[in-house]
Scaffold this motif. Structure first.
Motif, short mmCIF file in Angstrom:
data_model
loop_
_atom_site.label_atom_id
_atom_site.label_comp_id
_atom_site.label_asym_id
_atom_site.label_seq_id
_atom_site.Cartn_x
_atom_site.Cartn_y
_atom_site.Cartn_z
N ARG A 102 0.85 -1.19 0.00
CA ARG A 102 0.00 0.00 0.00
C ARG A 102 0.89 1.24 0.00
NH1 ARG A 102 -5.73 -0.08 -0.60
NH2 ARG A 102 -6.59 -1.79 0.63
N LYS A 103 0.43 2.28 -0.65
CA LYS A 103 1.13 3.56 -0.56
C LYS A 103 1.00 4.11 0.86
CE LYS A 103 0.56 4.83 -5.42
NZ LYS A 103 -0.01 5.80 -6.39
N VAL A 104 2.04 4.77 1.30
CA VAL A 104 2.01 5.40 2.62
C VAL A 104 0.81 6.32 2.74
CG1 VAL A 104 3.24 6.97 4.16
CG2 VAL A 104 4.49 5.16 2.95
N THR A 105 0.47 6.99 1.65
CA THR A 105 -0.63 7.96 1.68
C THR A 105 -1.99 7.30 1.92
OG1 THR A 105 -0.74 7.85 -0.73
CG2 THR A 105 0.55 9.64 0.25
N TYR A 106 -2.11 6.01 1.71
CA TYR A 106 -3.36 5.32 2.03
C TYR A 106 -3.67 5.47 3.51
CZ TYR A 106 -6.65 1.45 2.70
OH TYR A 106 -7.74 0.69 3.04
N TYR A 107 -2.63 5.42 4.33
CA TYR A 107 -2.79 5.55 5.77
C TYR A 107 -2.62 7.00 6.23
CZ TYR A 107 -1.79 0.57 5.22
OH TYR A 107 -1.79 -0.74 4.82
N TRP A 108 -1.80 7.75 5.51
CA TRP A 108 -1.33 9.07 5.97
C TRP A 108 -1.37 10.02 4.78
CZ3 TRP A 108 4.43 9.50 7.95
CH2 TRP A 108 4.67 10.79 8.43
N PRO A 109 -2.52 10.57 4.45
CA PRO A 109 -2.66 11.38 3.23
C PRO A 109 -1.71 12.58 3.16
CG PRO A 109 -4.81 10.79 4.09
CD PRO A 109 -3.81 10.37 5.13
N GLU A 110 -1.43 13.19 4.30
CA GLU A 110 -0.58 14.39 4.30
C GLU A 110 0.84 14.10 3.84
OE1 GLU A 110 -3.45 14.74 7.88
OE2 GLU A 110 -2.40 13.19 6.73
N PHE A 111 1.23 12.86 3.84
CA PHE A 111 2.59 12.47 3.45
C PHE A 111 2.85 12.74 1.97
CE2 PHE A 111 5.86 9.34 2.23
CZ PHE A 111 6.82 9.58 3.21
N ALA A 112 1.82 12.95 1.17
CA ALA A 112 1.97 13.06 -0.28
C ALA A 112 2.69 14.32 -0.73
CB ALA A 112 0.60 13.01 -0.95
N SER A 113 2.81 15.32 0.12
CA SER A 113 3.41 16.59 -0.32
C SER A 113 4.86 16.42 -0.75
CB SER A 113 3.33 17.62 0.81
OG SER A 113 4.20 17.28 1.87
N GLU A 114 5.30 17.33 -1.61
CA GLU A 114 6.69 17.38 -2.08
C GLU A 114 7.14 16.10 -2.80
OE1 GLU A 114 8.41 20.00 -2.09
OE2 GLU A 114 7.34 21.31 -0.70
N GLY B 222 5.91 4.72 12.79
CA GLY B 222 5.02 4.90 13.93
C GLY B 222 3.78 5.70 13.58
N GLU B 223 3.93 6.69 12.71
CA GLU B 223 2.77 7.48 12.30
C GLU B 223 1.79 6.62 11.50
OE1 GLU B 223 0.30 10.88 12.12
OE2 GLU B 223 1.95 10.26 13.43
N ILE B 224 2.31 5.71 10.69
CA ILE B 224 1.44 4.79 9.96
C ILE B 224 0.70 3.87 10.93
CG2 ILE B 224 1.44 2.89 8.30
CD1 ILE B 224 3.80 4.35 6.93
N VAL B 225 1.41 3.37 11.94
CA VAL B 225 0.77 2.55 12.96
C VAL B 225 -0.35 3.33 13.64
CG1 VAL B 225 1.11 1.44 15.21
CG2 VAL B 225 2.77 1.07 13.36
#
Length: 382
Positions: free
Chosen positions: A86-98, A162-165
């Motif tokens: 899974r993309k990290v952004t699936y769990y943490w949408p704000e990670f998509a920036s930059e 940890g943020e994904i968890v």
């Protein structure tokens, strides 16, 4: 005066005690260290030495912390709560920036995010707080295109995973670890040391001039290199890595990259529980899960350390990096002051070592090689 060696070894593991005693005899009179090993969940080595050291003394174990943190991730993948591709952004949408939106959890765990720090660095209080680190990193432009190369995310990988968890479970990685791993098994391996346990903590000591040199320190011309950024040397108050566990805020919050406090029993016990029946409990990891996380994912030139390195998922590839005689798929992690811990599923060997004085040049202390060799030979012969 020769230091007394305390503890016991099982029949067949006498050479481990001999190696430990021979090493201690060459060290300074104030050496403190612990060595522990299990085979198929049975404790076979339990040794310690040094003034003021006990079997249950606790030490800062630096990046050996990452092993506990990523055991939690492995358990959540095994449960189906997390999916590696899974993309990290699936769990943490704000990670998509930059430009980070395509990165997968698998790539993140393999140190391929290119997100080893921030442009301006972290304060001590931020480094102690995984959520604060994660919030800063979500807005940070990566230092290489995610997924195209790898480099050691020394101080931040635990905050990122940890943020994904937290997003997937609603709980901190530290809380999940406490509930599912540390407390049920009674492990002296804390991600967040309770105040009541503070008297057991032995502060990390710096190397002495007699040790030959000092641990890495910031240099004006390298502070903004990838290594300088990864070790927070470019911050307004640069991190003195060797003394990080001596800060109560680090011990109290237990940041998942570097903040654990443990004994050798705790280190070895964590990995024994991961792969073996332990204390009448089934192994935490199924064989397929352990194999997935131990499989090589990043091998070659590490952009941060500037050396050849090998990583699995969240774990160091311990056999490839340190001890090539161990079984393929060994999972583990060393720590800057010299600690080492791992599990070799092929032999059932789980190993833990701690020491108080920071060992040069950093990472797994050189004496681990002789201890691991002896323990491995005995495990094979048993």
């Amino acid at each position: 005066m020769t230091q007394e060696i305390h503890g016991t070894v099982a029949d067949g593991f006498e050479t481990v005690r001999e190696e430990f005693a021979a090493f201690v005899s060459t060290e300074r009179a104030d050496y403190e260290g612990q060595l522990c090993a299990y085979v198929h969940g049975r404790r076979v080595v339990d040794l310690w030495a040094g003034p003021g050291t006990a079997a249950d003394s606790l030490y800062g174990v630096f990046s050996s912390t990452k092993g506990a943190a990523h055991l939690v991730v492995a358990l959540l993948v095994q449960d189906g709560t997390l999916e590696l591709d899974r993309k990290v952004t699936y769990y943490w949408p704000e990670f998509a920036s930059e430009g980070k939106g395509a990165l997968t959890l698998r790539e993140l765990l393999a140190h391929r995010a290119g997100l080893v720090g921030t442009d301006t660095g972290f304060t001590l209080e931020e480094l102690a707080d995984d959520r604060a680190v994660a919030e800063r990193l979500a807005d940070q432009r990566p230092f290489w295109r995610p997924g195209t190369a790898f480099g050691y995310h020394a101080l931040v990988i635990g905050a990122l995973t940890g943020e994904i968890v937290r997003r997937a479970t609603g709980r901190s990685l530290q809380d999940v670890y406490e509930e599912r791993v540390r407390a049920p098994y009674g492990l002296d391996f804390f991600l967040g040391l309770p105040a009541a346990q503070e008297p057991r903590f032995r502060s990390t000591r710096l190397p002495s001039p007699a040790d030959g040199s000092a641990p890495r320190s910031p240099e004006p011309d390298s502070r903004h290199s990838l290594a300088g950024i990864a070790f927070n040397e470019h911050a307004a108050q640069p991190t003195e890595l060797a003394l990080l566990p001596n800060e109560r805020v680090i011990r109290a919050k237990g940041p998942a990259s570097v903040g654990a406090v443990a004994s050798a029993r705790g280190l070895a016990g964590l990995y024994a529980a991961a792969i073996s029946e332990f204390g009448d409990r089934a192994p935490l990891l199924k064989p397929d899960t352990a194999a997935e996380f131990g499989q090589l994912h990043s091998v070659g030139h590490d952009l941060v350390t500037g050396t050849h390195r090998a990583y699995g998922l969240g774990f160091q590839a311990t056999a490839s990096t340190w001890y090539p005689f161990l079984g393929a798929g060994t999972i583990g992690h060393s720590g800057a002051a010299g600690s080492q811990a791992f599990a070799d599923p092929r032999t059932g060997l789980a190993y833990g070592y701690t020491r108080r004085r920071f060992a040069l040049p950093g990472g797994a202390a050189p004496e681990n090689l002789r201890f691991v060799e002896a323990a491995h030979r005995a495990a094979l012969a048993g």
